[in-house]
Each structure stands twice: as C-alpha cells, then as structure tokens.
Design a protein around this motif. Structure first.
Motif, PDB file in Angstrom:
ATOM      1  N   GLN A  48      32.427  66.016  45.549  1.00  0.00           N
ATOM      2  CA  GLN A  48      31.506  67.159  45.539  1.00  0.00           C
ATOM      3  C   GLN A  48      31.633  67.962  46.832  1.00  0.00           C
ATOM      4  OE1 GLN A  48      27.745  65.257  44.865  1.00  0.00           O
ATOM      5  NE2 GLN A  48      27.974  65.227  42.632  1.00  0.00           N
ATOM      6  N   ASP A  49      31.720  67.254  47.959  1.00  0.00           N
ATOM      7  CA  ASP A  49      31.882  67.934  49.251  1.00  0.00           C
ATOM      8  C   ASP A  49      33.198  68.703  49.295  1.00  0.00           C
ATOM      9  OD1 ASP A  49      29.483  66.868  50.062  1.00  0.00           O
ATOM     10  OD2 ASP A  49      30.369  65.287  51.309  1.00  0.00           O
ATOM     11  N   THR A  50      34.245  68.125  48.725  1.00  0.00           N
ATOM     12  CA  THR A  50      35.549  68.787  48.698  1.00  0.00           C
ATOM     13  C   THR A  50      35.479  70.063  47.878  1.00  0.00           C
ATOM     14  OG1 THR A  50      36.672  66.654  48.915  1.00  0.00           O
ATOM     15  CG2 THR A  50      37.982  68.503  48.101  1.00  0.00           C
ATOM     16  N   TYR A  51      34.860  69.998  46.708  1.00  0.00           N
ATOM     17  CA  TYR A  51      34.732  71.192  45.871  1.00  0.00           C
ATOM     18  C   TYR A  51      33.890  72.270  46.568  1.00  0.00           C
ATOM     19  CZ  TYR A  51      36.938  68.923  41.887  1.00  0.00           C
ATOM     20  OH  TYR A  51      37.839  68.311  41.059  1.00  0.00           O
ATOM     21  N   GLN A  52      32.840  71.855  47.247  1.00  0.00           N
ATOM     22  CA  GLN A  52      32.005  72.809  47.974  1.00  0.00           C
ATOM     23  C   GLN A  52      32.813  73.454  49.099  1.00  0.00           C
ATOM     24  OE1 GLN A  52      28.455  71.140  49.670  1.00  0.00           O
ATOM     25  NE2 GLN A  52      27.777  73.068  50.538  1.00  0.00           N
ATOM     26  N   PHE A  53      33.598  72.646  49.808  1.00  0.00           N
ATOM     27  CA  PHE A  53      34.436  73.162  50.884  1.00  0.00           C
ATOM     28  C   PHE A  53      35.469  74.146  50.338  1.00  0.00           C
ATOM     29  CE2 PHE A  53      38.194  72.608  53.711  1.00  0.00           C
ATOM     30  CZ  PHE A  53      37.643  73.158  54.848  1.00  0.00           C
ATOM     31  N   ILE A  54      36.062  73.824  49.199  1.00  0.00           N
ATOM     32  CA  ILE A  54      37.040  74.718  48.568  1.00  0.00           C
ATOM     33  C   ILE A  54      36.371  76.037  48.193  1.00  0.00           C
ATOM     34  CG2 ILE A  54      38.438  75.046  46.480  1.00  0.00           C
ATOM     35  CD1 ILE A  54      39.123  72.022  46.685  1.00  0.00           C
ATOM     36  N   ASP A  55      35.170  75.966  47.630  1.00  0.00           N
ATOM     37  CA  ASP A  55      34.445  77.196  47.280  1.00  0.00           C
ATOM     38  C   ASP A  55      34.160  78.043  48.513  1.00  0.00           C
ATOM     39  OD1 ASP A  55      34.456  76.559  44.599  1.00  0.00           O
ATOM     40  OD2 ASP A  55      32.436  75.695  44.593  1.00  0.00           O
ATOM     41  N   GLU A  56      33.767  77.395  49.612  1.00  0.00           N
ATOM     42  CA  GLU A  56      33.503  78.132  50.846  1.00  0.00           C
ATOM     43  C   GLU A  56      34.779  78.789  51.366  1.00  0.00           C
ATOM     44  OE1 GLU A  56      31.678  75.381  53.558  1.00  0.00           O
ATOM     45  OE2 GLU A  56      29.860  75.202  52.343  1.00  0.00           O
ATOM     46  N   LEU A  57      35.897  78.062  51.278  1.00  0.00           N
ATOM     47  CA  LEU A  57      37.174  78.636  51.712  1.00  0.00           C
ATOM     48  C   LEU A  57      37.563  79.833  50.854  1.00  0.00           C
ATOM     49  CD1 LEU A  57      39.371  75.504  52.529  1.00  0.00           C
ATOM     50  CD2 LEU A  57      38.448  77.175  54.127  1.00  0.00           C
ATOM     51  N   LYS A  58      37.319  79.727  49.551  1.00  0.00           N
ATOM     52  CA  LYS A  58      37.629  80.850  48.658  1.00  0.00           C
ATOM     53  C   LYS A  58      36.801  82.075  49.035  1.00  0.00           C
ATOM     54  CE  LYS A  58      39.068  78.230  44.579  1.00  0.00           C
ATOM     55  NZ  LYS A  58      38.730  77.835  43.204  1.00  0.00           N
ATOM     56  N   GLU A  59      35.521  81.866  49.338  1.00  0.00           N
ATOM     57  CA  GLU A  59      34.654  82.969  49.749  1.00  0.00           C
ATOM     58  C   GLU A  59      35.152  83.589  51.052  1.00  0.00           C
ATOM     59  OE1 GLU A  59      30.560  81.751  49.970  1.00  0.00           O
ATOM     60  OE2 GLU A  59      30.564  81.001  47.905  1.00  0.00           O
ATOM     61  N   MET A  60      35.557  82.739  52.003  1.00  0.00           N
ATOM     62  CA  MET A  60      36.069  83.245  53.272  1.00  0.00           C
ATOM     63  C   MET A  60      37.350  84.047  53.055  1.00  0.00           C
ATOM     64  SD  MET A  60      35.431  79.964  55.789  1.00  0.00           S
ATOM     65  CE  MET A  60      36.521  80.621  57.031  1.00  0.00           C
ATOM     66  N   ILE A  61      38.226  83.544  52.204  1.00  0.00           N
ATOM     67  CA  ILE A  61      39.493  84.231  51.929  1.00  0.00           C
ATOM     68  C   ILE A  61      39.215  85.583  51.287  1.00  0.00           C
ATOM     69  CG2 ILE A  61      41.549  84.169  50.452  1.00  0.00           C
ATOM     70  CD1 ILE A  61      41.659  81.128  51.020  1.00  0.00           C
ATOM     71  N   GLU A 121      39.081  91.520  51.745  1.00  0.00           N
ATOM     72  CA  GLU A 121      38.354  92.790  51.754  1.00  0.00           C
ATOM     73  C   GLU A 121      38.461  93.460  53.116  1.00  0.00           C
ATOM     74  OE1 GLU A 121      34.409  91.747  50.519  1.00  0.00           O
ATOM     75  OE2 GLU A 121      35.015  91.358  48.450  1.00  0.00           O
ATOM     76  N   GLU A 122      38.328  92.669  54.173  1.00  0.00           N
ATOM     77  CA  GLU A 122      38.429  93.217  55.525  1.00  0.00           C
ATOM     78  C   GLU A 122      39.844  93.747  55.792  1.00  0.00           C
ATOM     79  OE1 GLU A 122      37.750  91.854  60.167  1.00  0.00           O
ATOM     80  OE2 GLU A 122      37.003  90.588  58.548  1.00  0.00           O
ATOM     81  N   ILE A 123      40.847  93.018  55.344  1.00  0.00           N
ATOM     82  CA  ILE A 123      42.233  93.448  55.527  1.00  0.00           C
ATOM     83  C   ILE A 123      42.480  94.756  54.781  1.00  0.00           C
ATOM     84  CG2 ILE A 123      44.632  92.887  54.898  1.00  0.00           C
ATOM     85  CD1 ILE A 123      43.922  89.946  55.597  1.00  0.00           C
ATOM     86  N   GLU A 124      41.970  94.855  53.569  1.00  0.00           N
ATOM     87  CA  GLU A 124      42.155  96.094  52.794  1.00  0.00           C
ATOM     88  C   GLU A 124      41.474  97.273  53.490  1.00  0.00           C
ATOM     89  OE1 GLU A 124      43.707  98.671  50.338  1.00  0.00           O
ATOM     90  OE2 GLU A 124      44.237  96.551  50.354  1.00  0.00           O
ATOM     91  N   ALA A 125      40.289  97.050  54.032  1.00  0.00           N
ATOM     92  CA  ALA A 125      39.586  98.117  54.754  1.00  0.00           C
ATOM     93  C   ALA A 125      40.384  98.531  55.996  1.00  0.00           C
ATOM     94  CB  ALA A 125      38.182  97.655  55.147  1.00  0.00           C
ATOM     95  N   LEU A 126      40.953  97.560  56.691  1.00  0.00           N
ATOM     96  CA  LEU A 126      41.764  97.865  57.874  1.00  0.00           C
ATOM     97  C   LEU A 126      43.045  98.613  57.499  1.00  0.00           C
ATOM     98  CD1 LEU A 126      41.326  94.554  59.884  1.00  0.00           C
ATOM     99  CD2 LEU A 126      40.412  96.802  60.468  1.00  0.00           C
ATOM    100  N   ARG A 127      43.655  98.252  56.384  1.00  0.00           N
ATOM    101  CA  ARG A 127      44.848  98.970  55.920  1.00  0.00           C
ATOM    102  C   ARG A 127      44.517 100.425  55.609  1.00  0.00           C
ATOM    103  NH1 ARG A 127      47.301  94.284  51.974  1.00  0.00           N
ATOM    104  NH2 ARG A 127      48.406  93.148  53.614  1.00  0.00           N
ATOM    105  N   LYS A 128      43.370 100.621  54.982  1.00  0.00           N
ATOM    106  CA  LYS A 128      42.945 101.989  54.668  1.00  0.00           C
ATOM    107  C   LYS A 128      42.729 102.780  55.953  1.00  0.00           C
ATOM    108  CE  LYS A 128      39.364 104.490  52.121  1.00  0.00           C
ATOM    109  NZ  LYS A 128      38.139 104.362  51.330  1.00  0.00           N
ATOM    110  N   GLU A 129      42.084 102.155  56.923  1.00  0.00           N
ATOM    111  CA  GLU A 129      41.847 102.822  58.199  1.00  0.00           C
ATOM    112  C   GLU A 129      43.171 103.134  58.904  1.00  0.00           C
ATOM    113  OE1 GLU A 129      39.394 102.111  62.382  1.00  0.00           O
ATOM    114  OE2 GLU A 129      39.193 100.669  60.761  1.00  0.00           O
ATOM    115  N   ILE A 130      44.128 102.217  58.837  1.00  0.00           N
ATOM    116  CA  ILE A 130      45.440 102.450  59.448  1.00  0.00           C
ATOM    117  C   ILE A 130      46.118 103.658  58.809  1.00  0.00           C
ATOM    118  CG2 ILE A 130      47.805 101.520  59.604  1.00  0.00           C
ATOM    119  CD1 ILE A 130      46.502  98.755  60.083  1.00  0.00           C
TER     120      ILE A 130
END
Length: 101
Positions: A41-54, A59-68
């Motif tokens: 359960q902890d592993t699945y929760q950690f994977i979900d958190e990593l997916k959210e971070m990714i 989204e941040e990378i896409e915004a930075l590309r647009k700004e560039i």
C-alpha cells in the motif's frame, strides 16, 4: 499411578510448548503478511505521489518552453530593431560628417 501422573504432566507441558510455538509461528506469519500488505500500500501511494510530481513537472516544463519561445521572438525583434537603429546611426553620422566638411 505416579508414573501416569508424571506422564500426563510431561505430555501437558510438551503440548503447551508445541501450542506456544505454533501460535507464535502463526502470529509471525500474520504479522509478515500484514507488513507486506502495508508495504504494498505504501509503495502504491509513493508511486501515485511520484506520478503527481511528474505531472506537475511536465506542466512546469511546458510553461517554461512557452516562455522560452516568447522570449526568443522578443529577442529576434530586438535584434532587428537594433540593426535598424545601427543603420540609422550610421546614416546620421554620415550626414553629420558631410555637413561638417
């Protein structure tokens, strides 16, 4: 008769010891199973958190590309403006030099 009592006591003690070890083993197995389930359960929760971070990073990378891209366009325009101004300065310097001669 005493032999029967002693034999009954030994059998009872042996039965208690065997029961203790069986119970201990079962509890250990249940604990291991619970620990594995919790780890899973902890592993699945950690994977979900990593997916959210990714996803957030994407989204941040896409915004930075647009700004560039926007900054590159501004930079190109500023380069063009700078060349035009340099040309005008050169023309004005020529006119000034011809007026002074």
């Amino acid at each position: 008769m005493i032999e029967t009592v002693i034999l009954a006591v030994i059998a009872s003690a042996f039965g208690s010891v065997v029961t203790y070890f069986i119970t201990k083993n079962n509890n250990g197995t249940k604990l291991k199973l619970h620990n594995r389930t919790q780890l899973s359960q902890d592993t699945y929760q950690f994977i979900d958190e990593l997916k959210e971070m990714i996803e957030g990073q994407r989204e941040e990378i896409e915004a930075l590309r647009k700004e560039i891209r926007q900054l590159q366009q501004v930079n190109v325009q500023l380069t063009i403006d700078n060349k035009e101004l340099q040309t005008k300065i050169a023309e004005l310097n020529e006119r000034l030099a011809s007026m002074n001669n």
